[in-house]
Each structure stands twice: as structure tokens, then as C-alpha cells.
Design an enzyme around this catalytic site. Structure first.
Site, PDB file in Angstrom:
ATOM      1  N   SER A 145       0.894  -1.019   0.154  1.00 35.99           N
ATOM      2  CA  SER A 145      -0.031   0.046   0.037  1.00 35.99           C
ATOM      3  C   SER A 145       0.946   1.368  -0.095  1.00 35.99           C
ATOM      4  CB  SER A 145      -1.135  -0.121   1.464  1.00 35.99           C
ATOM      5  OG  SER A 145      -1.500   1.222   1.388  1.00 35.99           O
ATOM      6  N   TYR A 158      -0.965  -1.002   9.985  1.00 33.90           N
ATOM      7  CA  TYR A 158      -1.282  -1.552   8.736  1.00 33.90           C
ATOM      8  C   TYR A 158      -0.063  -0.835   8.130  1.00 33.90           C
ATOM      9  CZ  TYR A 158      -3.340  -1.095   4.074  1.00 33.90           C
ATOM     10  OH  TYR A 158      -3.616  -1.573   2.615  1.00 33.90           O
ATOM     11  N   LYS A 162       2.413  -3.667   6.199  1.00 32.38           N
ATOM     12  CA  LYS A 162       2.876  -3.736   4.824  1.00 32.38           C
ATOM     13  C   LYS A 162       4.204  -3.342   4.366  1.00 32.38           C
ATOM     14  CE  LYS A 162      -1.422  -4.614   2.950  1.00 32.38           C
ATOM     15  NZ  LYS A 162      -1.846  -5.361   2.110  1.00 32.38           N
TER      16      LYS A 162
HETATM   17  N1  NAP Z   1      -8.819  -0.259  -0.753  1.00 36.57           N
HETATM   18  C1  NAP Z   1      -7.779   0.559  -0.768  1.00 36.57           C
HETATM   19  O1  NAP Z   1      -7.732   1.425  -1.087  1.00 36.57           O
HETATM   20  C2  NAP Z   1      -6.192  -0.220  -0.529  1.00 36.57           C
HETATM   21  C3  NAP Z   1      -5.148   0.637  -0.827  1.00 36.57           C
HETATM   22  C4  NAP Z   1      -3.894   0.083  -0.856  1.00 36.57           C
HETATM   23  C5  NAP Z   1      -3.700  -1.349  -0.592  1.00 36.57           C
HETATM   24  N2  NAP Z   1      -4.720  -1.982  -0.472  1.00 36.57           N
HETATM   25  C6  NAP Z   1      -4.407  -3.484  -0.270  1.00 36.57           C
HETATM   26  O2  NAP Z   1      -5.169  -4.047  -1.273  1.00 36.57           O
HETATM   27  C7  NAP Z   1      -5.529  -5.428  -0.877  1.00 36.57           C
HETATM   28  C8  NAP Z   1      -6.928  -5.714  -1.226  1.00 36.57           C
HETATM   29  O3  NAP Z   1      -7.703  -4.924  -0.422  1.00 36.57           O
HETATM   30  P1  NAP Z   1      -9.180  -4.565  -1.016  1.00 36.57           P
HETATM   31  O4  NAP Z   1      -9.345  -3.156  -0.791  1.00 36.57           O
HETATM   32  O5  NAP Z   1      -9.572  -4.994  -2.260  1.00 36.57           O
HETATM   33  O6  NAP Z   1     -10.011  -5.068   0.250  1.00 36.57           O
HETATM   34  P2  NAP Z   1     -11.384  -5.944   0.212  1.00 36.57           P
HETATM   35  O7  NAP Z   1     -12.301  -5.041  -0.583  1.00 36.57           O
HETATM   36  O8  NAP Z   1     -11.868  -5.752   1.877  1.00 36.57           O
HETATM   37  O9  NAP Z   1     -11.426  -7.298   0.183  1.00 36.57           O
HETATM   38  C9  NAP Z   1     -10.309  -8.099   0.737  1.00 36.57           C
HETATM   39  C10 NAP Z   1     -10.198  -9.392   0.190  1.00 36.57           C
HETATM   40  O10 NAP Z   1      -9.384 -10.218   1.051  1.00 36.57           O
HETATM   41  C11 NAP Z   1     -10.124 -11.386   1.713  1.00 36.57           C
HETATM   42  N3  NAP Z   1      -9.612 -11.671   2.959  1.00 36.57           N
HETATM   43  C12 NAP Z   1      -9.900 -10.680   4.120  1.00 36.57           C
HETATM   44  N4  NAP Z   1      -9.199 -11.142   5.078  1.00 36.57           N
HETATM   45  C13 NAP Z   1      -8.730 -12.381   4.698  1.00 36.57           C
HETATM   46  C14 NAP Z   1      -7.957 -13.519   5.301  1.00 36.57           C
HETATM   47  N5  NAP Z   1      -7.766 -13.256   6.678  1.00 36.57           N
HETATM   48  N6  NAP Z   1      -7.524 -14.503   4.810  1.00 36.57           N
HETATM   49  C15 NAP Z   1      -7.888 -14.527   3.709  1.00 36.57           C
HETATM   50  N7  NAP Z   1      -8.613 -13.793   2.793  1.00 36.57           N
HETATM   51  C16 NAP Z   1      -8.924 -12.613   3.257  1.00 36.57           C
HETATM   52  C17 NAP Z   1     -11.656 -10.913   1.848  1.00 36.57           C
HETATM   53  O11 NAP Z   1     -12.394 -12.010   1.660  1.00 36.57           O
HETATM   54  P3  NAP Z   1     -13.099 -12.999   2.637  1.00 36.57           P
HETATM   55  O12 NAP Z   1     -13.837 -12.087   3.478  1.00 36.57           O
HETATM   56  O13 NAP Z   1     -13.756 -14.280   2.120  1.00 36.57           O
HETATM   57  O14 NAP Z   1     -12.005 -13.520   3.452  1.00 36.57           O
HETATM   58  C18 NAP Z   1     -11.684 -10.205   0.131  1.00 36.57           C
HETATM   59  O15 NAP Z   1     -11.481 -11.101  -0.665  1.00 36.57           O
HETATM   60  C19 NAP Z   1      -5.039  -5.474   0.598  1.00 36.57           C
HETATM   61  O16 NAP Z   1      -3.763  -5.987   0.750  1.00 36.57           O
HETATM   62  C20 NAP Z   1      -5.095  -3.942   0.927  1.00 36.57           C
HETATM   63  O17 NAP Z   1      -4.472  -3.797   2.036  1.00 36.57           O
HETATM   64  C21 NAP Z   1      -6.097  -1.449  -0.267  1.00 36.57           C
END
Ligand code: NAP
Length: 253
Positions: A145, A158, A162
Site C-alpha cells: 500500500s 497497517y 505492509k
Molecule cells: N482499498 C484500498 O484503497 C487499498 C489501498 C492500498 C492497498 N490495499 C490493499 O489491497 C489489498 C486488497 O484490498 P481490498 O481493498 O480489495 O480489500 P477488500 O475489499 O476488503 O477485500 C479483501 C479480500 O481479502 C479477503 N480476506 C480478508 N481477510 C482475509 C484473510 N484473513 N484471509 C484470506 N482472505 C482474506 C476477503 O475475502 P473474505 O472476506 O472471504 O476472506 C476479500 O476477498 C489488501 O492487501 C489491501 O491492504 C487496498
């Protein structure tokens, strides 16, 4: 996207059921890869698999909690049993369950966040690397991130979890280069997903995220696909141990 041809490749995406992971699973399949879609909830993964299959692709749904190594062993076994190989690992699953100053956060939360955001990606990549080596190579992308690069207040665990993964990526790249495995970080800025949108229910948070970018907006998940496809294709053949940032010009802490 269609300019990248991943025909014959098998990709494993953690957190593949929702948000960025879902977009990545669909995008990798559209590029020709067979995809293992993993997250905690099997039904949610099966829904993404159904979308891939409806479009003519091939995919497998597996339930696996990224913080539980025995479930990651099962995930690897299931992927190898179905497809016989894994060429591309996307360590995408991540959590950001709490906000608060460091003085307010608990050791329990510290362990939980590092288990899911750091330990799981290391374990999965490290147990898949020997398989990748035997099959002639592979690619690992660790989703970190922009918060790891520009850590803001109230996101200590967080950002740190990361940043630890970012450092681990460099070690993976160094140790596995002789196996022809490339390992890179993908560092998104803010994009709409369950993770972001739940935090953005606070209007101040949402406005801060918008104001922090040069582009004055939050991205859609599909906008992170191009950088991913670059990292998993031969277009990035001379790139390993690096961090590709896609953040709309994130400038402000
Ligand atoms: N959104 C942002 O703005 C942003 C920015 C920078 C980086 N990121 C990073 O991008 C990645 C994806 O984020 P997102 O925003 O797409 O998140 P999200 O919408 O919350 O989706 C998270 C995904 O991970 C799964 N998950 C959550 N906890 C888990 C666990 N303990 N074991 C296995 N699977 C798990 C969830 O499915 P289940 O609930 O079925 O497990 C879901 O498929 C993350 O690493 C996040 O830190 C996000």
C-alpha cells in the site's frame, strides 16, 4: 489487458473474492490464465469462479485464511492437485480493521494484522517457491500500500505490516532469483472496495483521501489491473525486488 497473454499460466490470488482481488482474478482470467481464487469464504470465491467460467475461463475456488498456515498448505495442495503448477502468486489478501493512535492499539491487534498482512504472504510464497523453481520459474506480486511508503498517523500497524512485506519482497527476490522467480510489490493508493469504503463512511476520511492525490480522486479497482498485468507478464522481465506505485500522485500525509 488483452495485449497480455497468460495462456497456459496458473495464477493464485488470495483475497480473490472481493475488491481488488476479484478484479485481479477476472483480469488474469481474461488474459488467459487459469485462476485459483482464495479467501476465507468459499461461496464468495465460487461466485468469482462462476463469472470466470461463464466467460469461458477455468478457475478453482478454495477457502483459506491467510493467517492460518495449515489452511495455506491446503490451498497449495488444492491448486497443485487441480492444475499441477502455480506460475503466478498474487498475495493480495489484507486487512485494515482498526484505526487509532499507537497508544490506543493492542498487542492482540498487532499480531492479527501481521499474521494476515505479513506472515501469510511470506508463508505462501515461501512454500510455493520450491514448486516454482522445479517448474522453471514463477512470479510473485505482493500487494502492499502507499501507506507503507508514506505512513500516516493512525495507521501504524497497517503501514508497518505492509512495510515489513515490502522488505520481505526484496529478500524473496534475492533468494529466489536463481530459481528464475521474480518478486515485486504493487503499492496502490486509495481505490473503492469494501476495505476503503467502510473507512470512507467517515466523510473527513474520504475527503482526505481525495485531497491527498494530485488527481483529486479515489480509483476504481480496474485501474490497478494494468500495473498488475505488467508485473506478471514478460513486459517486466528485467524487474524484480521493486515496488510499482499506482496512487494517483499521493502527496500528503
Ligand atoms: N482499498 C484500498 O484503497 C487499498 C489501498 C492500498 C492497498 N490495499 C490493499 O489491497 C489489498 C486488497 O484490498 P481490498 O481493498 O480489495 O480489500 P477488500 O475489499 O476488503 O477485500 C479483501 C479480500 O481479502 C479477503 N480476506 C480478508 N481477510 C482475509 C484473510 N484473513 N484471509 C484470506 N482472505 C482474506 C476477503 O475475502 P473474505 O472476506 O472471504 O476472506 C476479500 O476477498 C489488501 O492487501 C489491501 O491492504 C487496498
Amino acid at each position: 489487458m488483452q495485449q497480455v497473454d497468460l495462456t497456459g499460466k496458473v495464477a493464485l490470488v488470495t483475497g480473490g473474492s472481493r475488491g481488488l482481488g476479484r478484479a485481479m482474478s477476472l483480469g488474469l482470467a481474461a488474459a488467459g490464465a487459469e485462476v485459483v481464487v482464495a479467501s476465507r469464504k468459499l461461496e464468495a470465491c465460487q461466485a468469482v469462479v462462476a463469472e470466470i467460467e461463464a466467460a469461458g475461463g477455468s478457475a478453482l475456488a478454495v477457502a483459506a485464511h491467510t493467517g492460518r498456515v495449515e489452511e495455506l498448505d491446503t490451498l497449495i495442495a488444492a491448486a497443485l492437485a487441480r492444475f499441477g503448477r502455480v506460475d503466478i502468486l498474487i498475495n493480495n489478501a489484507g486487512i485494515s480493521p482498526a484505526w487509532g493512535g499507537l497508544s490506543e492499539l493492542s498487542p492482540e491487534l498487532f499480531h492479527k494484522m501481521f499474521e494476515v498482512n505479513t506472515m501469510g504472504p511470506w508463508y505462501l510464497a515461501s512454500r510455493l517457491a520450491p514448486h516454482m523453481g522445479r517448474q522453471g520459474g514463477g512470479i510473485v506480486v505482493n500487494v502492499i500500500s502507499v501507506a507503507a511508503l508514506k505512513p500516516p498517523a493512525n495507521m501504524g500497524f497497517y503501514a508497518a505490516s505492509k512495510a515489513a512485506l515490502q522488505a520481505m519482497t526484496k529478500v524473496m527476490a534475492a533468494e529466489w532469483a536463481p530459481l528464475n522467480i521474480r518478486v515485486n510489490n504493487l503499492a496502490p493508493g486509495n481505490y473503492h472496495s469494501d476495505l476503503f469504503d467502510s473507512a470512507a463512511q467517515n466523510p473527513e476520511y474520504l475527503q482526505g483521501a481525495i485531497d491527498a492525490t494530485l488527481q483529486k480522486r479515489v480509483a476504481q479497482t480496474d485501474e490497478i489491473l494494468g500495473p498488475l498485468l505488467y508485473l506478471v507478464s514478460d513486459m517486466s522481465a528485467f524487474t524484480t525486488g521493486g515496488t510499482l506505485v499506482s496512487d494517483g500522485g499521493f502527496m500528503v500525509l
